[in-house]
Scaffold this motif. Structure first.
Motif: not given
Length: 281
Positions: A132-150
């Motif tokens: 909290n107050s460091i990152t824009s969200t404090v936990k993942i949320e529904a419909n959020q997209l989390l980037p990963i590598l292929t």
């Protein structure tokens, strides 16, 4: 990308934390149980600091939009891929459109979902750990997209011999060192300190409070540095064990300091769990 269909009770992106910013009042954060997080990354041949998803008590439902490999370590929440059970602490191949879900909690309290290369969410102060107050969200949320590598090549299964040390769930022993104010305790206080305690319902990533009280006649101290694993004694006699998101300074006597392995163990406990401090050199 990984799409979050349901986030679960409390799921966050964590790595090994923000080191070097405590002078500015920034907590270290990072995975609560760093044995389990490091294990998942090791199985995947990731760097130890690769970001994972820390899953607390109940798991999310995730849709993988690209091919990847995963490993789930820590608490056993009966993970399923497309409704079929999958093994813990092993490499699992993921195809596009696969659904990862979780069932009931059977052991531990926090699971770690590692992906090939780690989650690629944004860096803030040299870490991807949500706070909290460091990152824009404090936990993942529904419909959020989390980037990963292929993955560019088929994953080589070279770590099949790694064995997860399940005793992290099977012992109530908390190994500790004396804190700076330990010797201010009288003999009866010290004796009580090494008898069993129970984890209270007041526990989270910032700290764990214990149910039983320790008689306290010590004065408050000048605000002094604290860190994950510091055991503070409050004026009311409550024992508070600071965890990964705990503050960087405090004014309560610091009577014990947990070993790193003890912090990992405590992260897998919950309300009512028994523990007993053991003093080590």
């Amino acid at each position: 990308m990984v799409r979050v269909i349901k986030p679960g009770f409390y799921s966050t992106i964590q790595d090994l934390g923000r080191l070097g910013y405590q002078d500015y009042g920034v907590p270290i954060s990072g995975a609560m149980d760093q044995y389990s997080s490091r294990f998942a990354n090791a199985v995947l041949n990731n760097k130890p600091e690769a970001a994972l998803l820390e899953i607390t008590m109940t798991g999310p439902i995730l849709e993988f939009q690209i091919e990847t490999y995963i490993c789930i370590s820590g608490a056993d929440m009966a993970p399923k891929l497309n409704a079929s059970p999958i093994k813990m602490n092993k490499v699992v191949h993921i195809s596009p459109n696969d659904l990862l879900s979780f069932g009931g909690l059977t052991t531990g309290f926090r699971a770690y979902l590692g992906v090939f290369g780690g989650f690629q969410t944004g860096l803030c102060l040299d870490s991807r750990s949500m706070f909290n107050s460091i990152t824009s969200t404090v936990k993942i949320e529904a419909n959020q997209l989390l980037p990963i590598l292929t993955p560019k090549v088929k994953f080589p299964n070279v770590n099949s011999s790694l064995k997860f040390k399940s005793e992290i769930f099977n012992s109530s022993c908390i190994e500790v060192f004396k804190g700076p104010e330990f010797d201010l305790l009288n003999s009866s206080q010290q004796e009580r300190l090494f008898q069993p305690f129970r984890v209270s319902g007041s526990n989270n990533r910032m700290g764990y409070q214990l149910e039983e009280l320790l008689e306290n006649n010590l004065p408050s101290i000048l605000t002094s540095p604290v860190m994950p694993g510091t055991v503070q004694l409050t004026p009311s006699g409550s024992l508070i064990i600071l965890m990964r998101d705990g503050q960087t300074t405090g004014g309560y006597p610091r009577i014990l300091q947990l070993k790193e392995s003890a912090i990992n163990f405590l992260a897998q406990t919950y309300k009512g769990s028994l523990l007993q401090f053991k003093l080590v050199d």
